[in-house]
Structures are given as structure tokens and as C-alpha cells.
Scaffold this motif. Sequence first.
Motif, PDB file in Angstrom:
ATOM      1  N   ALA A  52       0.619  -1.273   0.283  1.00  0.00           N
ATOM      2  CA  ALA A  52      -0.195  -0.443  -0.085  1.00  0.00           C
ATOM      3  C   ALA A  52       0.935   0.973  -0.016  1.00  0.00           C
ATOM      4  O   ALA A  52       0.182   2.161  -0.614  1.00  0.00           O
ATOM      5  CB  ALA A  52      -0.812  -0.540   1.142  1.00  0.00           C
ATOM      6  N   SER A  53       1.641   1.281   0.790  1.00  0.00           N
ATOM      7  CA  SER A  53       2.927   2.115   0.602  1.00  0.00           C
ATOM      8  C   SER A  53       3.047   2.531  -0.705  1.00  0.00           C
ATOM      9  O   SER A  53       3.626   4.262  -1.264  1.00  0.00           O
ATOM     10  CB  SER A  53       4.120   2.353   1.122  1.00  0.00           C
ATOM     11  OG  SER A  53       4.857   1.045   0.843  1.00  0.00           O
ATOM     12  N   SER A  67       2.109   2.294  -3.297  1.00  0.00           N
ATOM     13  CA  SER A  67       0.843   2.611  -4.004  1.00  0.00           C
ATOM     14  C   SER A  67       0.578   3.800  -4.150  1.00  0.00           C
ATOM     15  O   SER A  67      -0.068   4.690  -4.680  1.00  0.00           O
ATOM     16  CB  SER A  67      -0.479   1.736  -3.655  1.00  0.00           C
ATOM     17  OG  SER A  67      -1.633   2.495  -4.476  1.00  0.00           O
ATOM     18  N   ARG A  68       0.424   4.670  -2.809  1.00  0.00           N
ATOM     19  CA  ARG A  68       0.528   5.435  -2.152  1.00  0.00           C
ATOM     20  C   ARG A  68       1.497   6.547  -2.824  1.00  0.00           C
ATOM     21  O   ARG A  68       1.336   7.728  -2.608  1.00  0.00           O
ATOM     22  CB  ARG A  68       0.264   6.076  -0.718  1.00  0.00           C
ATOM     23  CG  ARG A  68      -1.329   5.717   0.588  1.00  0.00           C
ATOM     24  CD  ARG A  68      -1.262   6.115   1.754  1.00  0.00           C
ATOM     25  NE  ARG A  68      -1.139   4.440   2.583  1.00  0.00           N
ATOM     26  CZ  ARG A  68      -0.401   4.062   2.540  1.00  0.00           C
ATOM     27  NH1 ARG A  68       0.563   4.131   2.856  1.00  0.00           N
ATOM     28  NH2 ARG A  68      -1.173   2.823   3.342  1.00  0.00           N
ATOM     29  N   ALA A  99       1.097   7.185  -6.114  1.00  0.00           N
ATOM     30  CA  ALA A  99      -0.253   8.463  -6.004  1.00  0.00           C
ATOM     31  C   ALA A  99       0.183   9.868  -6.122  1.00  0.00           C
ATOM     32  O   ALA A  99      -0.444  10.786  -7.059  1.00  0.00           O
ATOM     33  CB  ALA A  99      -1.267   8.038  -5.967  1.00  0.00           C
ATOM     34  N   THR A 100       0.772   9.835  -5.155  1.00  0.00           N
ATOM     35  CA  THR A 100       1.831  11.136  -5.011  1.00  0.00           C
ATOM     36  C   THR A 100       2.241  11.887  -6.399  1.00  0.00           C
ATOM     37  O   THR A 100       2.505  12.882  -6.307  1.00  0.00           O
ATOM     38  CB  THR A 100       2.474  10.909  -3.891  1.00  0.00           C
ATOM     39  OG1 THR A 100       1.601  10.294  -2.652  1.00  0.00           O
ATOM     40  CG2 THR A 100       3.153  13.003  -3.499  1.00  0.00           C
ATOM     41  N   PRO A 122      -4.510   2.828  -6.892  1.00  0.00           N
ATOM     42  CA  PRO A 122      -5.092   1.953  -5.499  1.00  0.00           C
ATOM     43  C   PRO A 122      -6.599   0.939  -5.304  1.00  0.00           C
ATOM     44  O   PRO A 122      -6.158   0.792  -4.870  1.00  0.00           O
ATOM     45  CB  PRO A 122      -5.170   3.052  -4.545  1.00  0.00           C
ATOM     46  CG  PRO A 122      -4.580   4.912  -6.044  1.00  0.00           C
ATOM     47  CD  PRO A 122      -4.436   4.548  -7.019  1.00  0.00           C
TER      48      PRO A 122
END
Length: 130
Positions: free
Chosen positions: A12-13, A15-16, A19-20, A123
Motif C-alpha cells: 500500500a505504501s 501505491s500511495r 499516487a503522490t 490504488p
Amino acid sequence: MSAPHNPVVEPASNSRARATVSMSLLVADLVVLIMTVENLHGPVRLVLGLILGLVVPGWSVVGLLRLANAALEVGLTVAVSLASCMVVAQVLLTVHAWHLVVFQEVTCVLCLPSLIWQLHLGPRRLERSA
């Protein structure tokens, strides 16, 4: 007999972080597009124009690949950006159609769909696979 397919699940990190990066580049892309259309000049446009040329086209392509190695992604992003800009610029020069402002505007518009796709659908795909 084929080997079982084990897709790599992205943490998940990561993916974040993707996205950032996509959001930052999307904002830079839109600001450059607005500044170019409005014919605004200055140091902000210069810096964002460099970001546009060095990173945005490459991330629009390489970001979709979702490679597991961050260093490889960064290297490929810059390489693809520079290569694509050089090839397109050379073609435009060859056909006597070179105009930097139009080149920036077209680059911004062509990269927008990929950046939006990576921002919104990346995500969600991860959440479905978890």
C-alpha cells in the motif's frame, strides 16, 4: 505444463507513493498548460517546463508498467522523457513545423490521460486484489 502465475502484489505504501508522484506531475502538467496557453513567463514556468520535459512524458509511460524497482523506474522515466522529446522535436524540425509553445501544449495534453488514469485507478486495483 505451465508454471502458476503469481502476480506481485504492490504494498500500500508503494501505491500511495505512486499516487503522490502522479498527482504532483498532474498538477505540474496542468500549471504548465495554463501558463503556456495564457502566455505567462517567468522562473516558475521555466522550472515546471524542465519538469515537464524531464519527467512527465516518461512517467506517463513507465508509471503504467508498475515496476518493482524504484531506481529502475526513475532511470527509465528520465530516459523515456528525454528520448521521446528528442525524437518528436527532431521530426518537427525535419518537417519544418517546430514551435516550442505548441510542443509544450501538445505534450501536456497527451500526458494528462495517463496521469489521471494512474492517479485514480491505481490504488483501486490494489484494493481489489487484496
